[in-house]
Scaffold this motif. Structure first.
Motif, PDB file in Angstrom:
ATOM      1  N   ALA A 159     -41.917 -62.774 -19.950  1.00  0.00           N
ATOM      2  CA  ALA A 159     -40.504 -62.516 -20.236  1.00  0.00           C
ATOM      3  C   ALA A 159     -39.736 -62.298 -18.938  1.00  0.00           C
ATOM      4  O   ALA A 159     -38.601 -62.771 -18.787  1.00  0.00           O
ATOM      5  CB  ALA A 159     -40.355 -61.313 -21.171  1.00  0.00           C
ATOM      6  N   GLY A 160     -40.334 -61.601 -17.983  1.00  0.00           N
ATOM      7  CA  GLY A 160     -39.699 -61.404 -16.687  1.00  0.00           C
ATOM      8  C   GLY A 160     -39.485 -62.714 -15.969  1.00  0.00           C
ATOM      9  O   GLY A 160     -38.414 -62.959 -15.380  1.00  0.00           O
ATOM     10  N   ARG A 161     -40.469 -63.577 -16.008  1.00  0.00           N
ATOM     11  CA  ARG A 161     -40.340 -64.886 -15.350  1.00  0.00           C
ATOM     12  C   ARG A 161     -39.333 -65.771 -16.073  1.00  0.00           C
ATOM     13  O   ARG A 161     -38.610 -66.540 -15.447  1.00  0.00           O
ATOM     14  CB  ARG A 161     -41.700 -65.558 -15.231  1.00  0.00           C
ATOM     15  N   PHE A 162     -39.279 -65.645 -17.395  1.00  0.00           N
ATOM     16  CA  PHE A 162     -38.267 -66.369 -18.165  1.00  0.00           C
ATOM     17  C   PHE A 162     -36.871 -65.926 -17.718  1.00  0.00           C
ATOM     18  O   PHE A 162     -35.983 -66.748 -17.494  1.00  0.00           O
ATOM     19  CB  PHE A 162     -38.467 -66.102 -19.663  1.00  0.00           C
ATOM     20  N   ALA A 163     -36.703 -64.608 -17.559  1.00  0.00           N
ATOM     21  CA  ALA A 163     -35.417 -64.069 -17.105  1.00  0.00           C
ATOM     22  C   ALA A 163     -35.067 -64.584 -15.715  1.00  0.00           C
ATOM     23  O   ALA A 163     -33.899 -64.889 -15.432  1.00  0.00           O
ATOM     24  CB  ALA A 163     -35.441 -62.537 -17.137  1.00  0.00           C
ATOM     25  N   VAL A 164     -36.061 -64.704 -14.824  1.00  0.00           N
ATOM     26  CA  VAL A 164     -35.810 -65.255 -13.486  1.00  0.00           C
ATOM     27  C   VAL A 164     -35.301 -66.687 -13.605  1.00  0.00           C
ATOM     28  O   VAL A 164     -34.326 -67.061 -12.943  1.00  0.00           O
ATOM     29  CB  VAL A 164     -37.076 -65.216 -12.601  1.00  0.00           C
ATOM     30  N   LYS A 165     -35.938 -67.484 -14.431  1.00  0.00           N
ATOM     31  CA  LYS A 165     -35.529 -68.882 -14.569  1.00  0.00           C
ATOM     32  C   LYS A 165     -34.080 -68.978 -15.044  1.00  0.00           C
ATOM     33  O   LYS A 165     -33.294 -69.776 -14.526  1.00  0.00           O
ATOM     34  CB  LYS A 165     -36.474 -69.614 -15.522  1.00  0.00           C
ATOM     35  N   GLU A 166     -33.712 -68.149 -16.018  1.00  0.00           N
ATOM     36  CA  GLU A 166     -32.330 -68.132 -16.503  1.00  0.00           C
ATOM     37  C   GLU A 166     -31.377 -67.674 -15.397  1.00  0.00           C
ATOM     38  O   GLU A 166     -30.304 -68.241 -15.216  1.00  0.00           O
ATOM     39  CB  GLU A 166     -32.211 -67.207 -17.712  1.00  0.00           C
ATOM     40  N   ALA A 167     -31.766 -66.629 -14.670  1.00  0.00           N
ATOM     41  CA  ALA A 167     -30.915 -66.096 -13.602  1.00  0.00           C
ATOM     42  C   ALA A 167     -30.722 -67.133 -12.490  1.00  0.00           C
ATOM     43  O   ALA A 167     -29.619 -67.288 -11.954  1.00  0.00           O
ATOM     44  CB  ALA A 167     -31.508 -64.802 -13.044  1.00  0.00           C
ATOM     45  N   VAL A 168     -31.783 -67.855 -12.135  1.00  0.00           N
ATOM     46  CA  VAL A 168     -31.672 -68.899 -11.107  1.00  0.00           C
ATOM     47  C   VAL A 168     -30.741 -70.014 -11.581  1.00  0.00           C
ATOM     48  O   VAL A 168     -29.881 -70.486 -10.819  1.00  0.00           O
ATOM     49  CB  VAL A 168     -33.061 -69.456 -10.729  1.00  0.00           C
ATOM     50  N   ALA A 169     -30.890 -70.426 -12.833  1.00  0.00           N
ATOM     51  CA  ALA A 169     -30.015 -71.476 -13.367  1.00  0.00           C
ATOM     52  C   ALA A 169     -28.551 -71.026 -13.306  1.00  0.00           C
ATOM     53  O   ALA A 169     -27.660 -71.822 -12.996  1.00  0.00           O
ATOM     54  CB  ALA A 169     -30.432 -71.824 -14.790  1.00  0.00           C
TER      55      ALA A 169
END
Length: 129
Positions: free
Chosen positions: A47-57
């Protein structure tokens, strides 16, 4: 100086509630093999890595679509810190925006995972741009 940031918050239960029949397909679509290996099926980590991907996008100003999930990869650094690696169109977009340095922070509670990213680079026309 070019400066972009992004933040995202994810309910960990969102991954827990995935239908078991589609969970593995979803995880393989969103996460790289290395990310899945490093997470070792820990849904809070994912979930943390998913949040990173969204934040980077968000920092790239385009969202997921023009770039894919797997073009944004979060690896574990030598001290356990999150390290960002961009591939393909994500790397191309970062270069077009002159974003060269990224800082990533991830935090968790029992129910939520949050990520913030900050990207820096020289402004267009500055040295190296």
């Amino acid at each position: 100086m070019a400066l972009q940031c992004g933040v995202d918050l994810v309910e960990i239960q969102r991954l827990e509630r995935l239908d078991p029949q589609i969970r593995q397909r979803f995880l393989r679509r969103v996460f790289t093999p290395l990310e899945l290996e490093e997470a070792n099926e820990d849904l809070a980590v994912l979930a943390g890595r998913f949040a990173v991907k969204e934040a980077v996008a968000k920092a790239l100003g385009c969202g997921i679509g023009p770039i894919s999930w797997q073009e944004i990869e979060v690896r574990r650094g030598p001290e356990g810190q999150p390290l960002l690696h961009l591939h393909g169109r994500a790397a191309e977009r970062a270069a077009a925006l002159h974003l060269r340095e990224w800082s990533v922070s991830i935090t968790h509670t029992r129910t939520l995972a949050m990520a913030m990213v900050v990207a820096l680079g020289p402004s267009e026309g500055e040295n190296g741009a």
